[in-house]
Scaffold this active site. Sequence first.
Site, PDB file in Angstrom:
ATOM      1  N   GLY A  13       0.808  -1.216   0.000  1.00 36.04           N
ATOM      2  CA  GLY A  13       0.000   0.000   0.000  1.00 36.04           C
ATOM      3  C   GLY A  13       0.837   1.259   0.000  1.00 36.04           C
ATOM      4  NE  ARG A 282       9.576 -19.921   3.423  1.00 33.23           N
ATOM      5  CZ  ARG A 282       9.367 -18.629   3.539  1.00 33.23           C
ATOM      6  NH1 ARG A 282       8.158 -18.127   3.356  1.00 33.23           N
ATOM      7  NH2 ARG A 282      10.352 -17.813   3.856  1.00 33.23           N
ATOM      8  CG  HIS A 339       4.660 -17.951   6.680  1.00 31.82           C
ATOM      9  ND1 HIS A 339       4.903 -16.984   7.641  1.00 31.82           N
ATOM     10  CD2 HIS A 339       5.532 -17.695   5.660  1.00 31.82           C
ATOM     11  CE1 HIS A 339       5.877 -16.190   7.223  1.00 31.82           C
ATOM     12  NE2 HIS A 339       6.260 -16.577   6.033  1.00 31.82           N
ATOM     13  CD  GLU A 363      -0.063 -12.890   2.695  1.00 31.58           C
ATOM     14  OE1 GLU A 363      -0.295 -14.048   3.080  1.00 31.58           O
ATOM     15  OE2 GLU A 363       0.455 -12.021   3.436  1.00 31.58           O
ATOM     16  NE  ARG A 373       5.626 -15.922   0.493  1.00 31.55           N
ATOM     17  CZ  ARG A 373       6.596 -15.806   1.382  1.00 31.55           C
ATOM     18  NH1 ARG A 373       7.811 -15.401   1.006  1.00 31.55           N
ATOM     19  NH2 ARG A 373       6.393 -16.112   2.648  1.00 31.55           N
TER      20      ARG A 373
END
Length: 544
Positions: A13, A282, A339, A363, A373
């Site tokens: 933003g 991950r 997460h 996001e 990601r």
Amino acid sequence: MKKVLVIGSGISGLTTAIECASKGIEVLLVSPFPSERAQSVLAAGGINAALDHKNEQDSVESHIEDTLKGGCFLAGRRSVTGLCETAPEILEWLEHLGTVFSRTKEGRIDQRAFGGQSHRRTCFCGASTGKQIVTALVMEARRYEGLGLIKRLLWTDFHSGLIRDGICYGARLFNEGTRQLEDITADATVIATGGQNALFGKTTGSTQCDGYTAGMLFLQGAELKNLEFIQYHPTTIHTGQKMMLISEAARGEGGRLYYEDNGKRVYFMEDLYGENGNLMPRDVVSRTMYELNRPVFLDVTFLGKKKILERIPEIYDLCMKYRGIDISKESIPVEPSVHFFMGGLAVNLRHETNIRNLYAVGECASMYHGANRLGGNSLLAAVYSGRIAARAITDTEGIGPAPDLSASLAEDMKKLKAGYAIENGFSVMHVRKILAELMHEKLGIVREETELKKGIGEVSHLLDTVDKLRFDASELPYFNYSIKGILTLAGAVLTAAESRKETRGAHVRRDYPDTNEEYRAATIISCRDGKINTRLDREGAYES
């Protein structure tokens, strides 16, 4: 002069606001709290750019391929190429604004290894990279505030979009101080509200990022994308309030995962994937830990206290403060936790949604990460997406005057006062707790159709129930009116997960364990006349 409304004041933003202001566009930056409290501040590990300061022959092409591979080839090549090609210039820009990056002895920006990457390309500021970037962006935003080009509206929440006939004219906002609704019109509206943490209760992120804005816009006609892809970070520690992130930086510095078997350490990731096994993507690490079904530990003691305090001091402080663990002497008990959300509002290459003049960045927008990601790409995408949206807004003609919305404003205000709250009413936070337990149970690391369908049914029941409840007036009205949008988003996430009958990246189906090329496309979910529909986007409308 154009006017832009930005909802959310984290990194994406702030970047959008700064870029618009730099082009002489007036910006109203809206958030329920100052930027210093945004989730962006929690981002610890770093930001990726192929600078090759480690002389490993890293390249932009390698960054692109790692990103595409890490996302299981579900992200679009054009979008990923733009992201990775611009990364070095973004690092230069952030440094120019005052971001204090860690340095090598030669004075160059230091870089560390992160999971799923073929080279050490993650630039960092100790283990507080997000905080450093936010600080630099806040100072730059204040410069434009002084020039009158950026105005801030704090303690204010999104209520709904001012959307008529597929065009967004701004947003209806709730002022926490006055407890009134207000319509703000703008030539462009940018959503920068982060992920969907409140769906799961305890996560590594802020529950201020609750997904309500996406859920409400979904009800108003905005399409959502890839909601089924939810990243579990493999190394977190449990505390009373939330899951605290043990940054991938710890493994980037050589940290080793293990479990104990008859008093012996088993370094399972290294046994399975070789010497770099601890830095697998991950989704792979989290799934492996889940399948072990036994306590797992992360060891960094061999680094020594001096190096730990130099390279990962925040992790040392965090473990000592919340768990009383001296990581220079003891291993860290870790477990996977929700997460990051790869899915969100569907946007095109200009970060436009399917609603004209409505944009999404950071996001809350789904674009660069595919099915999983890579660490270090989220901060990069936050900055990059904000710049792309701002440039698209600059190049787009303004809209005409907004239609008369006073009647709907009065109706919503009437509901806010009378319909949502009574003395000693039902607690909306109890509903959110029920939802979080449901989502953890039905939409964990491994999913299956029976449980997903049960979850869809249970969310539908909750939606029917809350329509009949009167909530407690002592709770902030925002929590009361937002519950329907949050539940709607939860139902959409479960529906998207049920519709993808394969295993890919962060979406693991026990009943469909293989990757199916039929599903090498984005899942698009829409709501029309109260009915939820899913489709696979193979045409690249949203660059998938």
